[in-house]
Design an enzyme around this catalytic site. Structure first.
Site, mmCIF file in Angstrom:
data_model
loop_
_atom_site.group_PDB
_atom_site.id
_atom_site.type_symbol
_atom_site.label_atom_id
_atom_site.label_comp_id
_atom_site.label_asym_id
_atom_site.label_seq_id
_atom_site.Cartn_x
_atom_site.Cartn_y
_atom_site.Cartn_z
ATOM 1 N N THR A 163 -59.452 -72.805 4.519
ATOM 2 C CA THR A 163 -58.717 -73.677 3.621
ATOM 3 C C THR A 163 -59.401 -73.664 2.268
ATOM 4 O O THR A 163 -60.604 -73.878 2.167
ATOM 5 C CB THR A 163 -58.651 -75.103 4.178
ATOM 6 O OG1 THR A 163 -57.941 -75.046 5.419
ATOM 7 C CG2 THR A 163 -57.913 -76.035 3.235
ATOM 8 N N GLY A 164 -58.658 -73.340 1.260
ATOM 9 C CA GLY A 164 -59.209 -73.290 -0.084
ATOM 10 C C GLY A 164 -58.785 -74.511 -0.874
ATOM 11 O O GLY A 164 -58.266 -75.477 -0.313
ATOM 12 N N SER A 165 -58.978 -74.422 -2.158
ATOM 13 C CA SER A 165 -58.666 -75.567 -3.010
ATOM 14 C C SER A 165 -57.158 -75.758 -3.178
ATOM 15 O O SER A 165 -56.709 -76.824 -3.567
ATOM 16 C CB SER A 165 -59.343 -75.382 -4.367
ATOM 17 O OG SER A 165 -59.888 -74.095 -4.474
ATOM 18 N N ASP B 113 -58.650 -63.388 -12.577
ATOM 19 C CA ASP B 113 -59.841 -64.182 -12.312
ATOM 20 C C ASP B 113 -60.744 -63.365 -11.396
ATOM 21 O O ASP B 113 -60.766 -63.565 -10.191
ATOM 22 C CB ASP B 113 -59.403 -65.500 -11.668
ATOM 23 C CG ASP B 113 -60.564 -66.454 -11.516
ATOM 24 O OD1 ASP B 113 -61.647 -66.173 -12.070
ATOM 25 O OD2 ASP B 113 -60.384 -67.467 -10.843
HETATM 26 P P1 ADP Z 1 -60.170 -70.213 -1.757
HETATM 27 O O1 ADP Z 1 -59.735 -71.234 -2.734
HETATM 28 O O2 ADP Z 1 -61.423 -70.543 -1.028
HETATM 29 O O3 ADP Z 1 -60.132 -68.819 -2.310
HETATM 30 P P2 ADP Z 1 -58.011 -69.278 -0.186
HETATM 31 O O4 ADP Z 1 -56.870 -70.068 0.312
HETATM 32 O O5 ADP Z 1 -57.766 -68.276 -1.244
HETATM 33 O O6 ADP Z 1 -59.098 -70.275 -0.621
HETATM 34 O O7 ADP Z 1 -58.672 -68.528 1.013
HETATM 35 C C1 ADP Z 1 -59.068 -69.179 2.178
HETATM 36 C C2 ADP Z 1 -59.761 -68.160 3.058
HETATM 37 O O8 ADP Z 1 -58.821 -67.150 3.427
HETATM 38 C C3 ADP Z 1 -60.925 -67.448 2.381
HETATM 39 O O9 ADP Z 1 -61.948 -67.309 3.339
HETATM 40 C C4 ADP Z 1 -60.360 -66.086 2.033
HETATM 41 O O10 ADP Z 1 -61.347 -65.086 2.079
HETATM 42 C C5 ADP Z 1 -59.334 -65.867 3.116
HETATM 43 N N1 ADP Z 1 -58.223 -65.009 2.670
HETATM 44 C C6 ADP Z 1 -57.402 -65.188 1.606
HETATM 45 N N2 ADP Z 1 -56.510 -64.198 1.489
HETATM 46 C C7 ADP Z 1 -56.755 -63.345 2.521
HETATM 47 C C8 ADP Z 1 -56.170 -62.098 2.964
HETATM 48 N N3 ADP Z 1 -55.149 -61.542 2.309
HETATM 49 N N4 ADP Z 1 -56.699 -61.502 4.064
HETATM 50 C C9 ADP Z 1 -57.745 -62.051 4.716
HETATM 51 N N5 ADP Z 1 -58.335 -63.199 4.357
HETATM 52 C C10 ADP Z 1 -57.853 -63.851 3.282
#
Ligand code: ADP
Ligand code: MG
Length: 278
Positions: free
Chosen positions: A16-18, A140
């Site tokens: 879960t990200g921001s 970014d």
């Molecule tokens: P953040 O704000 O931390 O970047 P994200 O929602 O982008 O949050 O990502 C949450 C998690 O999902 C992170 O650990 C990221 O590495 C993973 N993630 C995002 N996109 C992908 C993808 N296309 N394939 C595999 N993992 C992903």
């Protein structure tokens, strides 16, 4: 026919990200593993929603072997949720790799560093080529946005959307967390340009090898001062002088001195390394 939530089965939550949650999913019709990013748009303004839509549409147009492939988007109006379906990168992101290497006292090889440098440059070239409008130009670029597939090939992704959701104060909010990769022109409040991406690429490559950014400080003004000066230590000695040099060229305070994507790719050393990859 547009995709619907029923076409997929959720396998697990990746993180879960921001801005939402990323889940590993399975496309029922053929068993293909993908991910989707769930985001709530209920609290967004009309303008933010418009930007999100145009950003997603732009991302869908980017087709490149080193850019995360976007498949589709699903909008659930009753829950005010948008699901952005994209390629699953099973190698994770570079931020995780850096953290793991730091923890275990390990570091990437010289060959792997060149591979990341070259493939990220190729992905950036594609982004820079598509200058149709505001959105795709400003990437970014940071380790959390560079993913690896199962063969450890670069997949640049997950940019843009975060920025869209923070559009209100574009400058400060573009950098959530410490802006270690902010270029001197940005520190000086000048406008962002393609060379600012090159600076960030240099910083990212440096951190990937050295396991700490080229410029560090405990507060923003100290960081700004160091960035404006542009002095940073050589890469650890296990890395060649050539790798140190090319990264050093990217992290040059003077914008005009910094290489363009084209000149990075035209560098004989890069060409030699590239041939070895192909
Ligand atoms: P953040 O704000 O931390 O970047 P994200 O929602 O982008 O949050 O990502 C949450 C998690 O999902 C992170 O650990 C990221 O590495 C993973 N993630 C995002 N996109 C992908 C993808 N296309 N394939 C595999 N993992 C992903
Ligand atoms: Mg992310």
């Amino acid at each position: 026919m547009p995709a619907s939530l029923d076409d997929f089965q959720v396998i697990s939550t990746i993180g879960t990200g921001s801005y939402g949650t990323c889940k590993k999913i399975c496309r029922k019709k053929d068993g293909k593993i993908l991910v989707w990013k769930e985001m709530e748009y209920g609290s967004m303004t009309e303008a933010e929603k418009q930007m999100l839509v145009s950003e997603v549409n732009l991302l869908r147009e980017l087709h490149h072997q080193h850019i995360v492939k976007y498949y589709d988007r699903i909008i659930d109006r009753t829950k005010a949720m948008i699901y952005i379906i994209m390629e699953y990168c099973e190698g994770g992101d570079l931020a995780t790799l850096i953290a793991a290497n730091k923890k275990n006292g390990e570091s990437i090889t010289e060959d792997f560093a060149w591979k990341i440098l070259i493939q990220t440059t190729l992905a950036l070239k594609e982004c820079h080529r598509r200058k149709n409008g505001q959105a795709v130009l400003h990437r970014d670029l940071k380790p959390a946005n560079v993913f690896l597939d199962k063969d450890s090939n670069v997949k640049l992704g997950d940019f843009g959307l975060a920025r869209v959701l923070h559009s209100e104060s574009s400058f400060a909010q573009t950098y959530v967390g410490t802006p270690y990769y902010m270029s001197p022109e940005l520190v000086n409040n000048l406008s962002y340009n393609e060379k600012s991406d090159i600076w960030a690429l240099g910083c990212m490559m440096y951190e990937l090898c050295a396991l700490s950014p080229p410029f560090t400080a405990s507060n923003q003004s100290e960081l700004n001062r160091k960035i404006r000066l542009g002095d940073f230590p050589r890469l650890p000695l296990k890395y060649s002088i050539e790798l140190d040099m090319i990264i050093r060229k990217m992290i040059q305070v003077e914008v005009a001195q910094r290489p363009s994507i084209g000149s990075i790719l035209a560098d004989p050393l890069v060409q030699k390394r590239r041939e070895a990859l192909e």
